[in-house]
Design a protein around this motif. Sequence first.
Motif, PDB file in Angstrom:
ATOM      1  N   PRO A  10       8.259  22.251  -8.234  1.00 48.38           N
ATOM      2  CA  PRO A  10       6.806  22.453  -8.088  1.00 48.38           C
ATOM      3  C   PRO A  10       6.073  21.266  -7.474  1.00 48.38           C
ATOM      4  O   PRO A  10       4.914  21.395  -7.067  1.00 48.38           O
ATOM      5  N   ASP A  11       6.725  20.133  -7.390  1.00 40.98           N
ATOM      6  CA  ASP A  11       6.084  18.910  -6.893  1.00 40.98           C
ATOM      7  C   ASP A  11       6.600  18.574  -5.499  1.00 40.98           C
ATOM      8  O   ASP A  11       7.744  18.132  -5.340  1.00 40.98           O
ATOM      9  N   PHE A  12       5.765  18.785  -4.474  1.00 37.77           N
ATOM     10  CA  PHE A  12       6.126  18.473  -3.098  1.00 37.77           C
ATOM     11  C   PHE A  12       5.192  17.405  -2.534  1.00 37.77           C
ATOM     12  O   PHE A  12       3.992  17.416  -2.792  1.00 37.77           O
ATOM     13  N   LEU A  13       5.756  16.479  -1.754  1.00 41.54           N
ATOM     14  CA  LEU A  13       4.961  15.470  -1.071  1.00 41.54           C
ATOM     15  C   LEU A  13       4.295  16.091   0.153  1.00 41.54           C
ATOM     16  O   LEU A  13       4.933  16.832   0.902  1.00 41.54           O
ATOM     17  N   SER A  14       3.024  15.781   0.356  1.00 42.35           N
ATOM     18  CA  SER A  14       2.297  16.269   1.523  1.00 42.35           C
ATOM     19  C   SER A  14       2.607  15.394   2.733  1.00 42.35           C
ATOM     20  O   SER A  14       3.172  14.300   2.601  1.00 42.35           O
ATOM     21  N   VAL A  15       2.214  15.852   3.903  1.00 40.12           N
ATOM     22  CA  VAL A  15       2.415  15.057   5.115  1.00 40.12           C
ATOM     23  C   VAL A  15       1.671  13.734   4.993  1.00 40.12           C
ATOM     24  O   VAL A  15       2.188  12.669   5.367  1.00 40.12           O
ATOM     25  N   ALA A  16       0.450  13.768   4.442  1.00 39.83           N
ATOM     26  CA  ALA A  16      -0.333  12.535   4.275  1.00 39.83           C
ATOM     27  C   ALA A  16       0.375  11.561   3.332  1.00 39.83           C
ATOM     28  O   ALA A  16       0.418  10.349   3.585  1.00 39.83           O
ATOM     29  N   GLN A  17       0.925  12.076   2.242  1.00 38.83           N
ATOM     30  CA  GLN A  17       1.662  11.203   1.309  1.00 38.83           C
ATOM     31  C   GLN A  17       2.905  10.628   1.972  1.00 38.83           C
ATOM     32  O   GLN A  17       3.242   9.454   1.770  1.00 38.83           O
ATOM     33  N   LEU A  18       3.582  11.440   2.758  1.00 38.98           N
ATOM     34  CA  LEU A  18       4.773  10.969   3.464  1.00 38.98           C
ATOM     35  C   LEU A  18       4.422   9.902   4.492  1.00 38.98           C
ATOM     36  O   LEU A  18       5.186   8.958   4.704  1.00 38.98           O
ATOM     37  N   GLN A  19       3.256  10.033   5.140  1.00 43.09           N
ATOM     38  CA  GLN A  19       2.810   9.003   6.088  1.00 43.09           C
ATOM     39  C   GLN A  19       2.619   7.666   5.384  1.00 43.09           C
ATOM     40  O   GLN A  19       3.001   6.618   5.918  1.00 43.09           O
ATOM     41  N   GLU A  20       2.030   7.711   4.200  1.00 45.53           N
ATOM     42  CA  GLU A  20       1.839   6.467   3.433  1.00 45.53           C
ATOM     43  C   GLU A  20       3.169   5.859   3.037  1.00 45.53           C
ATOM     44  O   GLU A  20       3.372   4.638   3.149  1.00 45.53           O
ATOM     45  N   LEU A  21       4.085   6.709   2.575  1.00 42.05           N
ATOM     46  CA  LEU A  21       5.396   6.216   2.164  1.00 42.05           C
ATOM     47  C   LEU A  21       6.169   5.647   3.348  1.00 42.05           C
ATOM     48  O   LEU A  21       6.871   4.637   3.221  1.00 42.05           O
ATOM     49  N   ALA A  22       6.053   6.286   4.510  1.00 39.41           N
ATOM     50  CA  ALA A  22       6.780   5.839   5.696  1.00 39.41           C
ATOM     51  C   ALA A  22       6.378   4.427   6.101  1.00 39.41           C
ATOM     52  O   ALA A  22       7.182   3.695   6.686  1.00 39.41           O
ATOM     53  N   GLN A  23       5.152   4.047   5.804  1.00 35.42           N
ATOM     54  CA  GLN A  23       4.688   2.708   6.172  1.00 35.42           C
ATOM     55  C   GLN A  23       5.337   1.620   5.320  1.00 35.42           C
ATOM     56  O   GLN A  23       5.327   0.442   5.685  1.00 35.42           O
TER      57      GLN A  23
END
Length: 334
Positions: free
Chosen positions: A319-332
Amino acid sequence: MQKELDICDQSILITGGTGSFGKAFVRSVLDHCPKIKRLVVYSRDELKQFEMAQEFPPHLYPALRFFIGDVRDKERLYRAMEGIDTVVHAAALKQVPAAEYNPFEFIKTNVLGAQNVIDACLDHDVRRVVALSTDKAAAPINLYGATKLCSDKLFIAANNFKGTRDLRFSVVRYGNVMGSRGSVFPFFKEKAKTGVIPITHPEMTRFNISLHDGVEMVLWALEKALGGEIFVPKIPSYRITDVAKAIAPECKLEIVGIRPGEKIHEEMITFSDSPNTVDLGEYYAILSGSQPEKRTAYINEHGAKPIAADFSYDSGTNPDFLSVAQLQELAQTV
């Protein structure tokens, strides 16, 4: 109630200590326990040990030791284990395609090497052992996952013949470590330079955990484990296509097909595991079916709750998925 282990009062050995997890684990232990008795990095690559020694110079970290050796070498492991209280087993061959083409090499390291670690711990008064596993060990369809499932079974079964020793073997199983060697984040960043991101399957999902959270989970397991359990964290999933969008939104996505031995979605707890699994809040624990008394112990000591009989835990239905925005933050941060 069991007395919890004080990590700072231990002599610790970590196999595979120069890998991504190993380095993060060493840094965390040294930061939290500057007066630790001894911390032994056991690995087979002298160059990585040399480079790690530059990062952790001996005059600043006198408790740190570097021990060249392979988990396939039982005699060398026995020498390294002298005076050790706690072992973290992180050494493994991990690349799925390589395992399909070099199966027995993976068996020698991931299975026979695991048994060597167990034997050395049994014969050297080691008190606590946590072995790292992978989501690919749950209902495995590739050779790598099969070797890690076998390794998990060996560590869990070791509790059955430890005798009267104060020794507990446990396993930590989690998903893809963000930013680790060979993971999708640095891979996509490199591929973005070409303007094309290869996608194995448009519906593919994976679990995600940070190195920091992986290390914290292992430290928690060392302190809390009763022995004989596989700990699984509650962590988010991501869609491979969302990672590509987050890292390189301007790039073309090219579907290249799944590699030998890959799943579209990864599992960490199967339907078959559910009768022996309890909910600890932040983590799940898959308990040994041969030790039903552990369920009562976990309920009493950790306030654990049994899970539903039809429960399973996979990256596609999480039920818990990372959004594109969250993934962008993590990628940094990678």
